[in-house]
Design an enzyme around this catalytic site. Sequence first.
Site, PDB file in Angstrom:
ATOM      1  N   ASN A  67       0.853  -1.198   0.000  1.00 47.16           N
ATOM      2  CA  ASN A  67       0.000   0.000   0.000  1.00 47.16           C
ATOM      3  C   ASN A  67       0.878   1.234   0.000  1.00 47.16           C
ATOM      4  O   ASN A  67       2.025   1.187   0.464  1.00 47.16           O
ATOM      5  CB  ASN A  67      -0.894   0.003   1.252  1.00 47.16           C
ATOM      6  N   HIS A  97       0.832   5.226   1.350  1.00 48.57           N
ATOM      7  CA  HIS A  97       0.094   6.104   2.266  1.00 48.57           C
ATOM      8  C   HIS A  97       0.771   7.473   2.296  1.00 48.57           C
ATOM      9  O   HIS A  97       1.996   7.563   2.407  1.00 48.57           O
ATOM     10  CB  HIS A  97       0.081   5.490   3.672  1.00 48.57           C
ATOM     11  N   SER A 137       4.840   7.006   2.246  1.00 45.79           N
ATOM     12  CA  SER A 137       5.445   5.721   2.621  1.00 45.79           C
ATOM     13  C   SER A 137       4.799   4.588   1.842  1.00 45.79           C
ATOM     14  O   SER A 137       3.583   4.580   1.642  1.00 45.79           O
ATOM     15  CB  SER A 137       5.195   5.424   4.110  1.00 45.79           C
ATOM     16  N   ASP A 196      -2.796   0.807   7.997  1.00 46.66           N
ATOM     17  CA  ASP A 196      -1.574   1.579   7.734  1.00 46.66           C
ATOM     18  C   ASP A 196      -0.462   1.255   8.730  1.00 46.66           C
ATOM     19  O   ASP A 196       0.410   2.084   9.002  1.00 46.66           O
ATOM     20  CB  ASP A 196      -1.857   3.104   7.749  1.00 46.66           C
TER      21      ASP A 196
HETATM   22  C1  GRF Z   1      -2.994   8.570  -2.798  1.00 46.64           C
HETATM   23  O1  GRF Z   1      -2.681   9.791  -2.202  1.00 46.64           O
HETATM   24  C2  GRF Z   1      -2.695   7.429  -1.851  1.00 46.64           C
HETATM   25  O2  GRF Z   1      -1.632   7.687  -1.020  1.00 46.64           O
HETATM   26  C3  GRF Z   1      -3.957   7.348  -1.058  1.00 46.64           C
HETATM   27  O3  GRF Z   1      -4.970   7.611  -1.986  1.00 46.64           O
HETATM   28  C4  GRF Z   1      -4.477   8.442  -3.031  1.00 46.64           C
HETATM   29  C5  GRF Z   1      -4.800   7.825  -4.339  1.00 46.64           C
HETATM   30  O4  GRF Z   1      -4.523   8.642  -5.439  1.00 46.64           O
HETATM   31  N1  GRF Z   1      -4.018   6.079  -0.388  1.00 46.64           N
HETATM   32  P1  GRF Z   1      -4.685   8.073  -6.917  1.00 46.64           P
HETATM   33  O5  GRF Z   1      -6.078   7.468  -7.017  1.00 46.64           O
HETATM   34  O6  GRF Z   1      -3.610   7.077  -7.176  1.00 46.64           O
HETATM   35  O7  GRF Z   1      -4.568   9.286  -7.804  1.00 46.64           O
END
Ligand code: GRF
Length: 211
Positions: A105, A107, A134, A143
């Site tokens: 993932n 974050h 991260s 997370d």
């Molecule tokens: C990203 O900021 C990610 O960190 C979070 O959700 C957002 C997704 O953005 N978990 P995208 O859909 O890849 O543009």
Amino acid sequence: MKTAVLISGNGSNLQVLIDRAAVDLPIDICAVISSKADAFGLQRAQRAGIPAWVLSPADYPSRDACDAALAERIEQSGAELIVLAGFMRVLTPGFVQRFQGRILNIHPSLLPRYRGLNPHRQVLENGDSKHGASVHFVTEELDGGPVVMQQSLSVHADETEPELATRVQSIEHAIYPEAIRLFASGRLAMRNGKAWLDGKELTIPPGIEKP
Ligand code: GRF
């Protein structure tokens, strides 16, 4: 490495992975699955000719039933790696256990700081000078899995939340492919709840040069 990407929205991280997979990233995106029918990322997948599905929790009687269907779909696709890219659902323990050590993932914070929602707002409210993004392995704790890559930035004076979010997202686009590359090349793994790189426990996660 066959890879399933799970999304819920815009899919800018998915787009980076699609673009890089066509050039220098050793993954084959074999499935894109969205928890939302109107996620723009579905159009990105379609444009790239990648099989895409919507699996909406509202269509299932329980979270477990939804995640069982999700697991089924992923196994049918042959994916060895599951990449969460803006997937706005917390996966059930059963799902996480089934794919233990094979889910990554991204974050938008310097974990373990600011797990969960609205990290940018909290960074600004707390007057933090550093922020970032991260990549981590997914465990049952939201997370909370071991961090595998991180990059920071300095928060500007008077920076707004959208400005900060945009800068953090460009970090995401830089570090996610690199972390995925390490996994796909067999250098990165999760064992005993910890991240390992080249057989050594990762205590300080690596970053990469500022984009
Ligand atoms: C990203 O900021 C990610 O960190 C979070 O959700 C957002 C997704 O953005 N978990 P995208 O859909 O890849 O543009």
